[in-house]
Design an enzyme around this catalytic site. Structure first.
Site, short mmCIF file in Angstrom:
data_model
loop_
_atom_site.label_atom_id
_atom_site.label_comp_id
_atom_site.label_asym_id
_atom_site.label_seq_id
_atom_site.Cartn_x
_atom_site.Cartn_y
_atom_site.Cartn_z
N LYS A 83 0.17 11.62 6.32
CA LYS A 83 0.59 10.55 7.22
C LYS A 83 1.20 9.40 6.44
CE LYS A 83 -2.30 7.52 8.07
NZ LYS A 83 -2.75 6.21 7.52
N LYS A 106 0.83 -1.21 0.00
CA LYS A 106 0.00 0.00 0.00
C LYS A 106 0.86 1.26 0.00
CE LYS A 106 -3.32 2.94 0.27
NZ LYS A 106 -4.29 3.06 1.36
#
Length: 350
Positions: A288, A220
């Site tokens: 993030k 990811k």
């Protein structure tokens, strides 16, 4: 050899001895053994009638993903820190729990999709209120948050020590993928467990098994790097087309079927032109993700300058108070850098 199996084999031998001219008894005993194996397999299968599900985090992505599970007939228990965000699911039939621990105590498989690694640690590993503390032996945690690979390994180890399983399964596809059930799911952990969960994953999208614990997170993160640099290219091309006096909408349609076509263009190009910056994925959460990517780059000793540039541009959005917009709001940074606005008619090009 287990006593039950020894008795069955003894029965089979006696049948063969007493009825040597017929296979009837042998076939009957074989049928018993086959039935037992089938029942054992059925007990391990995933279905609405046998599997209780839990879900932690019912935000932009989680609500739609939960809706697919409820629609398929699964009993679902949910938790969200802001209880009002879980209400639409309660209206659909989900049961509301007051803590992740309470969710897990009523579930066989518990999904989580929250904001930050610290949130993941809290909702899954807190010794008092965390999901793992309430999960029965044999239960499964599935964290779909984009988080740190090392944390995924830690969760898997903690789950194993309790006789449970943990799968890291972050997703890509944004709010539209969640609503349409077309998410790309990157799974890390025990392969047979991932395969057993496929009836659930298939309701949300396509699962891709990437390897051992943490590998789903690594996949990811690589995905996020690709998206970040694609987004920079998309908004730079749009600003360039605008300054050249092109109709930017026609330009986007023209390149969509060529080599410059991409999911980023399909999902966000016309959203940008409509000044639709509603979050399919929050800028703050993307920052993030890119921060975790840069941390892992440092651990690996590799340099990815495009990633570093993209993170700086997104940090500019946060500095302007735009962290709760969607990632397509990157156009605002390029507009400020070039003192233009795609919302205004372009000046005639010389």
């Amino acid at each position: 050899m287990p006593l039950r199996l020894r008795l069955l084999r003894s029965l089979q031998q006696n049948c063969r001895h007493l009825y040597s001219q017929s296979h009837t008894c042998t076939l009957s005993v074989d049928l018993i053994l086959h039935t037992r194996r089938s029942m054992a397999t059925a007990a391990e299968s995933i279905s609405p009638s046998t599997t209780r599900l839990g879900w932690i985090g019912t935000g932009v992505m989680g609500q739609s993903m939960c809706a697919h599970l409820i629609g398929a007939g699964y009993k679902l228990t949910v938790f969200n820190r802001t209880l009002s965000k879980a209400q639409p699911l309660v209206d659909m039939g989900a049961q509301l729990a007051q803590s992740p621990h309470a969710v897990a105590s009523q579930s066989d498989v518990v999904f989580s999709i929250v904001g930050y690694p610290s949130d993941v640690r809290s909702v899954l590993l807190d010794p008092n209120s965390g999901a793992l503390s309430g999960l029965r032996s044999g239960g499964v945690l599935v964290d779909m948050t984009t988080s740190e690979p090392s944390l995924a390994v830690e969760i898997a180890s903690a789950a194993a020590s309790k006789g449970c399983h943990s799968i890291d399964a972050p997703v890509s596809g944004g709010d539209r993928g969640a609503k349409n059930g077309t998410l790309a799911i990157f799974a890390g952990g025990d392969g047979p467990v991932v395969q057993r969960l496929n009836p659930l994953f298939s309701l949300m999208g396509k699962v891709n098994y990437m390897g051992t614990s943490g590998k789903g997170q690594f996949a990811k993160l690589a995905n996020q790097i690709t998206i970040a640099t694609n987004m920079v290219g998309l908004v730079e091309g749009m600003v360039y087309a605008y300054k050249a006096g092109l109709d930017v909408g026609l330009y986007l349609d023209a390149i969509a079927t060529g080599a410059a076509g991409s999911k980023s263009l399909d999902l966000n190009g016309h959203r940008i032109l409509k000044r639709d910056f509603a979050p399919g994925f929050y800028v703050n959460h993307f920052i993030k993700d890119l921060g975790i990517c840069l941390k892992e780059c440092q651990n690996m000793g590799i340099a990815l300058p495009g990633l570093a540039l993209a993170q700086q541009l997104y940090l500019s959005l946060k500095a302007h108070g735009e962290g709760n917009l969607g990632t397509q709001a990157l156009i605002l940074v390029l507009e400020r850098l070039n003192n233009v606005s795609l919302a205004a008619p372009p000046a005639a090009s010389s």
